[in-house]
Design a protein around this motif. Structure first.
Motif, PDB file in Angstrom:
ATOM      1  N   HIS A 181      37.648  34.610  32.340  1.00  0.00           N
ATOM      2  CA  HIS A 181      37.024  35.825  31.843  1.00  0.00           C
ATOM      3  C   HIS A 181      35.981  36.274  32.856  1.00  0.00           C
ATOM      4  CE1 HIS A 181      38.818  35.096  27.926  1.00  0.00           C
ATOM      5  NE2 HIS A 181      38.200  33.945  27.811  1.00  0.00           N
ATOM      6  N   TYR A 182      35.815  37.586  33.010  1.00  0.00           N
ATOM      7  CA  TYR A 182      34.687  38.094  33.778  1.00  0.00           C
ATOM      8  C   TYR A 182      33.413  37.885  32.966  1.00  0.00           C
ATOM      9  CZ  TYR A 182      37.739  40.362  37.172  1.00  0.00           C
ATOM     10  OH  TYR A 182      38.664  40.598  38.156  1.00  0.00           O
ATOM     11  N   ILE A 183      32.300  37.679  33.654  1.00  0.00           N
ATOM     12  CA  ILE A 183      31.031  37.405  32.972  1.00  0.00           C
ATOM     13  C   ILE A 183      30.122  38.627  32.961  1.00  0.00           C
ATOM     14  CG2 ILE A 183      28.933  35.996  33.001  1.00  0.00           C
ATOM     15  CD1 ILE A 183      30.600  33.740  34.227  1.00  0.00           C
ATOM     16  N   SER A 184      29.799  39.142  34.120  1.00  0.00           N
ATOM     17  CA  SER A 184      28.901  40.293  34.231  1.00  0.00           C
ATOM     18  C   SER A 184      29.705  41.592  34.193  1.00  0.00           C
ATOM     19  CB  SER A 184      28.098  40.213  35.539  1.00  0.00           C
ATOM     20  OG  SER A 184      27.272  41.350  35.695  1.00  0.00           O
ATOM     21  N   LYS A 210      36.602  38.009  45.672  1.00  0.00           N
ATOM     22  CA  LYS A 210      36.279  39.372  45.248  1.00  0.00           C
ATOM     23  C   LYS A 210      35.983  39.417  43.750  1.00  0.00           C
ATOM     24  CE  LYS A 210      36.032  43.878  45.091  1.00  0.00           C
ATOM     25  NZ  LYS A 210      34.767  44.558  45.516  1.00  0.00           N
ATOM     26  N   ARG A 211      36.821  38.766  42.943  1.00  0.00           N
ATOM     27  CA  ARG A 211      36.605  38.758  41.491  1.00  0.00           C
ATOM     28  C   ARG A 211      35.282  38.090  41.125  1.00  0.00           C
ATOM     29  NH1 ARG A 211      42.223  37.340  41.466  1.00  0.00           N
ATOM     30  NH2 ARG A 211      41.724  35.145  41.087  1.00  0.00           N
ATOM     31  N   SER A 212      34.890  37.098  41.907  1.00  0.00           N
ATOM     32  CA  SER A 212      33.689  36.330  41.554  1.00  0.00           C
ATOM     33  C   SER A 212      32.404  37.119  41.703  1.00  0.00           C
ATOM     34  CB  SER A 212      33.608  35.062  42.414  1.00  0.00           C
ATOM     35  OG  SER A 212      33.285  35.369  43.762  1.00  0.00           O
ATOM     36  N   SER A 213      32.472  38.328  42.256  1.00  0.00           N
ATOM     37  CA  SER A 213      31.264  39.151  42.380  1.00  0.00           C
ATOM     38  C   SER A 213      30.706  39.534  41.008  1.00  0.00           C
ATOM     39  CB  SER A 213      31.550  40.418  43.196  1.00  0.00           C
ATOM     40  OG  SER A 213      32.531  41.214  42.551  1.00  0.00           O
ATOM     41  N   ARG A 214      31.535  39.412  39.958  1.00  0.00           N
ATOM     42  CA  ARG A 214      31.074  39.632  38.586  1.00  0.00           C
ATOM     43  C   ARG A 214      30.885  38.315  37.832  1.00  0.00           C
ATOM     44  NH1 ARG A 214      35.158  43.568  35.771  1.00  0.00           N
ATOM     45  NH2 ARG A 214      33.911  42.885  33.985  1.00  0.00           N
ATOM     46  N   GLY A 215      31.177  37.198  38.487  1.00  0.00           N
ATOM     47  CA  GLY A 215      31.112  35.900  37.834  1.00  0.00           C
ATOM     48  C   GLY A 215      32.379  35.650  37.035  1.00  0.00           C
ATOM     49  N   LEU A 216      32.924  34.440  37.119  1.00  0.00           N
ATOM     50  CA  LEU A 216      34.145  34.080  36.400  1.00  0.00           C
ATOM     51  C   LEU A 216      33.905  32.827  35.576  1.00  0.00           C
ATOM     52  CD1 LEU A 216      36.728  34.459  39.329  1.00  0.00           C
ATOM     53  CD2 LEU A 216      36.195  36.157  37.569  1.00  0.00           C
ATOM     54  N   GLU A 217      34.348  32.859  34.325  1.00  0.00           N
ATOM     55  CA  GLU A 217      34.322  31.680  33.466  1.00  0.00           C
ATOM     56  C   GLU A 217      35.757  31.270  33.200  1.00  0.00           C
ATOM     57  OE1 GLU A 217      32.531  29.926  29.264  1.00  0.00           O
ATOM     58  OE2 GLU A 217      32.184  32.026  29.802  1.00  0.00           O
TER      59      GLU A 217
END
Length: 289
Positions: free
Chosen positions: A167-170, A118-125
């Motif tokens: 960190h969130y990316i998008s 679910k979190r990866s829908s914004r991209g994760l670094e």
């Protein structure tokens, strides 16, 4: 939201796919796919576009992009030169959220993994010790096969789903499937911008490329990127300036010029607005790390 092309990577006979990449440059096409993607560049530099985020990339970054999140790792121009001896390397893993089957994914033990997806829908670094461990494990996974490889993948996912070192990316989620017929249009736009952003780009030039009026193109571009065209160009120039500040000894005035800004005063203002600090302070903080 406009769409990038769907690039399926997992054969029906496999649970996941891992690839070791080695080439002249990373895939220069803006795209997305229904698979989740875990990626580490091992060699090569350039600019990455993930959702509505623009940032220079370098070796050793660990990025998880969710399903349908558009992305592009664009190598620096030097990699595309005819006689270039530069090369890129990386490791990428593709997997589906249903890799364990819908029945198992619905169980309590999978809650943390479902939250990761679910979190990866914004991209994760990722950063810190977990990043280092996972990169090592990804390099090991390239050499494994069969059940052993799947168990190793689950260990990687367990680490990623348990850590807070990310960190969130998008700024925005991209959850809807994309229309494949948009990819050529947006890729052509990105290609032109990336080659010309350091000089004046007229909106009607890009509008003509897509047989649009300037106003129609502005709406189209903003819908695809979650930001206006002018804001996009400014961000791209600022991120290029950040790279020059940390990788060269050029003066701030020279960096301003090479990043496409007409005046030093405008560069300083735009840099402060974007990075929340002066260019000189950004350089000092980097050198003190």
């Amino acid at each position: 939201m406009k769409a990038a092309i769907h690039k399926s990577a997992i054969p029906e006979s496999q649970i996941f796919m891992i690839k070791y990449l080695e080439d002249q440059y990373f895939d220069p096409v803006w795209h997305s796919h229904s698979e989740y993607q875990l990626f580490v560049p091992l060699e090569g530099t350039g600019t990455r576009f993930i959702g509505d985020s623009i940032k220079a990339f370098k070796p050793g970054e660990l990025i998880l992009t969710g399903a349908n999140l558009p992305h592009l790792w664009r190598s620096d121009e030097a990699y595309f030169e005819k006689n270039s001896v530069l090369k890129i390397r990386g490791v990428v893993i593709y997997l589906q959220e249903s890799l364990l089957g819908e029945h198992l994914m619905a169980k309590d033990e999978m809650v943390q993994l479902k939250k990761l997806f679910k979190r990866s829908s914004r991209g994760l670094e990722f950063y810190g010790n977990v990043k280092k461990q996972v990169i090592t494990m990804m390099n090991e996974l390239v050499q494994l096969t069969g059940l052993e490889s799947f168990i190793h993948l689950l260990k990687i996912l367990n680490l990623l789903s348990s850590t807070k070192e990310y960190h969130y990316i998008s700024h925005n989620e991209y959850v809807d499937p994309f229309k494949e017929n948009e990819t050529d249009r947006m890729s052509n736009v990105y290609e032109y911008i990336l080659k010309n952003y350091r000089k004046k780009i007229h909106l009607n030039e890009l509008a003509d490329m897509l047989c649009m009026t300037p106003s129609s193109f502005s709406r189209y571009f903003a819908a695809a990127n979650n930001k206006g065209f002018a804001r996009f160009i400014t961000e791209l120039r600022i991120k290029h300036a950040c790279k020059l500040l940390t990788e060269t000894d050029l003066s701030v005035a020279m960096i301003s010029e090479r990043s496409g800004f007409k005046t030093l005063s405008n560069f300083n203002k735009q840099f402060r607005d974007e990075m929340k600090k002066k260019p000189s302070d950004y350089r000092k903080e980097f050198l003190n790390i």
